[in-house]
Motif scaffolding. Structure first.
Motif, PDB file in Angstrom:
ATOM      1  N   GLU A 118       0.836  -1.197   0.000  1.00 27.25           N
ATOM      2  CA  GLU A 118       0.000   0.000   0.000  1.00 27.25           C
ATOM      3  C   GLU A 118       0.877   1.255   0.000  1.00 27.25           C
ATOM      4  O   GLU A 118       2.000   1.258   0.488  1.00 27.25           O
ATOM      5  CB  GLU A 118      -0.919  -0.002   1.225  1.00 27.25           C
ATOM      6  CG  GLU A 118      -1.970  -1.103   1.195  1.00 27.25           C
ATOM      7  CD  GLU A 118      -2.874  -1.064   2.414  1.00 27.25           C
ATOM      8  OE1 GLU A 118      -2.714  -0.143   3.242  1.00 27.25           O
ATOM      9  OE2 GLU A 118      -3.733  -1.959   2.537  1.00 27.25           O
ATOM     10  N   THR A 138       2.298   8.107 -15.723  1.00 29.61           N
ATOM     11  CA  THR A 138       1.795   6.778 -15.358  1.00 29.61           C
ATOM     12  C   THR A 138       2.465   5.730 -16.239  1.00 29.61           C
ATOM     13  O   THR A 138       1.808   4.940 -16.915  1.00 29.61           O
ATOM     14  CB  THR A 138       0.265   6.716 -15.481  1.00 29.61           C
ATOM     15  OG1 THR A 138      -0.123   7.133 -16.811  1.00 29.61           O
ATOM     16  CG2 THR A 138      -0.390   7.633 -14.475  1.00 29.61           C
ATOM     17  N   ASN A 143       0.237   0.642 -12.963  1.00 32.76           N
ATOM     18  CA  ASN A 143      -0.764   0.605 -11.895  1.00 32.76           C
ATOM     19  C   ASN A 143      -0.242   1.246 -10.615  1.00 32.76           C
ATOM     20  O   ASN A 143      -0.966   1.973  -9.926  1.00 32.76           O
ATOM     21  CB  ASN A 143      -1.184  -0.841 -11.624  1.00 32.76           C
ATOM     22  CG  ASN A 143      -1.854  -1.480 -12.832  1.00 32.76           C
ATOM     23  OD1 ASN A 143      -2.453  -0.783 -13.652  1.00 32.76           O
ATOM     24  ND2 ASN A 143      -1.725  -2.784 -12.959  1.00 32.76           N
ATOM     25  N   GLU A 144       1.023   0.988 -10.288  1.00 29.81           N
ATOM     26  CA  GLU A 144       1.636   1.603  -9.102  1.00 29.81           C
ATOM     27  C   GLU A 144       1.686   3.116  -9.234  1.00 29.81           C
ATOM     28  O   GLU A 144       1.311   3.851  -8.315  1.00 29.81           O
ATOM     29  CB  GLU A 144       3.055   1.046  -8.909  1.00 29.81           C
ATOM     30  CG  GLU A 144       3.122  -0.353  -8.352  1.00 29.81           C
ATOM     31  CD  GLU A 144       3.546  -0.358  -6.896  1.00 29.81           C
ATOM     32  OE1 GLU A 144       4.264   0.560  -6.473  1.00 29.81           O
ATOM     33  OE2 GLU A 144       3.119  -1.279  -6.183  1.00 29.81           O
ATOM     34  N   MET A 147      -1.849   4.734  -9.139  1.00 29.54           N
ATOM     35  CA  MET A 147      -2.409   4.772  -7.780  1.00 29.54           C
ATOM     36  C   MET A 147      -1.705   5.831  -6.935  1.00 29.54           C
ATOM     37  O   MET A 147      -2.346   6.546  -6.149  1.00 29.54           O
ATOM     38  CB  MET A 147      -2.261   3.397  -7.126  1.00 29.54           C
ATOM     39  CG  MET A 147      -3.081   3.229  -5.869  1.00 29.54           C
ATOM     40  SD  MET A 147      -4.848   3.326  -6.235  1.00 29.54           S
ATOM     41  CE  MET A 147      -5.519   3.683  -4.623  1.00 29.54           C
ATOM     42  N   GLU A 148      -0.410   5.965  -7.120  1.00 27.93           N
ATOM     43  CA  GLU A 148       0.334   6.995  -6.384  1.00 27.93           C
ATOM     44  C   GLU A 148      -0.166   8.385  -6.757  1.00 27.93           C
ATOM     45  O   GLU A 148      -0.339   9.245  -5.890  1.00 27.93           O
ATOM     46  CB  GLU A 148       1.821   6.862  -6.690  1.00 27.93           C
ATOM     47  CG  GLU A 148       2.702   7.829  -5.926  1.00 27.93           C
ATOM     48  CD  GLU A 148       4.167   7.630  -6.243  1.00 27.93           C
ATOM     49  OE1 GLU A 148       4.815   8.590  -6.708  1.00 27.93           O
ATOM     50  OE2 GLU A 148       4.670   6.499  -6.059  1.00 27.93           O
ATOM     51  N   LEU A 150      -3.167   9.194  -7.838  1.00 28.77           N
ATOM     52  CA  LEU A 150      -4.501   9.380  -7.260  1.00 28.77           C
ATOM     53  C   LEU A 150      -4.421   9.737  -5.783  1.00 28.77           C
ATOM     54  O   LEU A 150      -5.153  10.605  -5.294  1.00 28.77           O
ATOM     55  CB  LEU A 150      -5.331   8.104  -7.453  1.00 28.77           C
ATOM     56  CG  LEU A 150      -5.629   7.687  -8.901  1.00 28.77           C
ATOM     57  CD1 LEU A 150      -6.368   6.356  -8.929  1.00 28.77           C
ATOM     58  CD2 LEU A 150      -6.428   8.759  -9.619  1.00 28.77           C
TER      59      LEU A 150
END
Length: 399
Positions: A118, A138, A143-144, A147-148, A150
């Protein structure tokens, strides 16, 4: 015979200095008038103010962003600007270059991963009432990094930032912009919704894969083109315009290649016709146009596995091309891209630093151009509510 020319170079006017300043003032770092020096073996030297970089060979900064004196200081009152720039972990060296160009320091932010994967984000300074710019491509791992981004947006929103702009030099999932067959997702729209719902007020993107991606956002999108950076570099090379031909590696990139060719003395255009049988698998079928005895410049928005552009280059050599150059804004470089690009098919592979290139992926033909000044100037214009679409700013490529 006419020499190669890049039409549309631009002079950026000086900003009016603040009337007073003290020791706490910030200073704008103006465009670097000298090229960034890099060693012959492709390993980086030092950037302005000793900014470290993971790039390979880097060419000089484009002329339309180098019109000011080296580090001519224009004071900017710290109290006069409420602009803050924060960097994610995806491309910190590009973020640092952007901040240097703007004469600002990167905002202090704490980003870490917990043992279970997380992501934790905490701003280390106040952004209440500020215009915040978050620089985070991105790129892989997509995906990492998404998400970071966001979570960074959410942290800024909860810290009462006035405006939040997501600066996305490379927009991942952009290729999933339509349904090509039944029961497929349109991931580009989903990602746009995620960024909007997280709390972003604006997006600044560079060379989106397709123009319709801007319409997926319900917030303003500033689309910057990296094309002028590559064009200016090509114009500095000793290539006769009569020997030049611009090549689109597929039918879908014809409009991009045509616009590129117009800027290079209205060079002729050739098209590689291909058939794609599966994702990341391309088969070249035919060549439309004449490249015999010419210097072929292949133009695309990104290089992923390099299958398309490598097979296209092989076809160009078969058809009698003297030299082949590959030009692309985004260097995704998924395996086996490096092996294909360094196999001798290309005289030079010209990319930008929207995605960081690991040192292990350097090869002798690789040239990396910086888009930091382009993005930095765009951020200033967005912050100042200054349009970039009219002369003399149109060459910046800001929509």
């Amino acid at each position: 015979m006419a020499s190669l020319a890049f039409f549309g170079s631009l002079v950026i006017p000086h900003r009016n200095p603040a009337s007073t300043h003290d020791a706490s003032s910030l200073f704008r770092c103006n465009s670097v008038a000298e090229p960034l020096k890099y060693k012959d073996n492709g390993k980086p030297g030092s950037l302005p103010n000793s900014i470290s970089s993971d790039y390979g060979q880097v060419a000089s900064i484009p002329s339309f962003l180098t019109t000011r004196q080296l580090y001519e200081r224009i004071p900017v009152q710290k109290n006069d600007t409420r602009l803050r720039i924060f960097s994610g972990t995806a491309n910190p060296s590009l973020s640092q270059e952007i901040a240097c160009y703007m004469g600002l320091e990167l905002g202090k932010i704490k980003i870490k991963r917990f043992a279970d994967g997380e992501i934790y984000v905490q701003l280390q300074e106040s952004v209440r009432g500020c215009d915040v710019y978050l620089v985070q491509p991105t790129c892989p791992p997509a995906n990492e990094n998404l998400m970071e981004l966001l979570i960074m947006i959410d942290a800024c929103r909860r810290a009462s930032a006035k405006n939040i702009t997501a600066v996305i030099p490379y927009f991942g999932y952009a290729r999933a912009d339509r349904k090509t067959q039944g029961r497929e997702s349109i991931a580009a729209k989903l990602v746009a919704n995620l960024i909007t719902e997280a709390g972003a007020d604006r997006v600044l993107a560079c060379d989106l894969h397709s123009g319709q991606s801007m319409g997926y956002f319900d917030i303003p999108v500033d689309h910057v083109h990296g094309q002028p950076v590559i064009l200016d570099y090509l114009a500095s090379k000793a290539i006769c315009s009569d020997d030049l031909v611009v090549v689109s590696p597929d039918v879908g990139g014809v409009a991009r290649a045509r616009a590129f060719a117009k800027k290079l003395s209205d060079a002729p255009l050739a098209i590689v016709d291909k058939r794609r049988h599966a994702h990341n698998v391309a088969e070249v079928m035919n060549l439309i146009g004449d490249v015999r005895g010419k210097v072929a410049v292949m133009v695309d928005d990104m290089i992923d596995t390099a299958g398309t552009i490598a097979k296209g280059a092989a076809l160009l050599h078969q058809e009698g091309a003297r030299e082949v150059y590959a030009c692309s804004t985004h260097a995704v470089f998924s395996p086996p891209a490096i092996e294909r690009l360094s196999s001798g098919l290309f005289q030079e592979v010209i990319i930008t630093n929207t995605i960081p290139v690991a040192e292990k992926n350097y090869f002798s033909q690789l040239t990396i151009l910086s888009v930091a000044n382009l993005l930095g100037e765009t951020i200033w214009r967005v912050h100042d509510d200054c349009a970039g679409g009219f002369e003399p700013y149109s060459s910046l490529g800001i929509d």
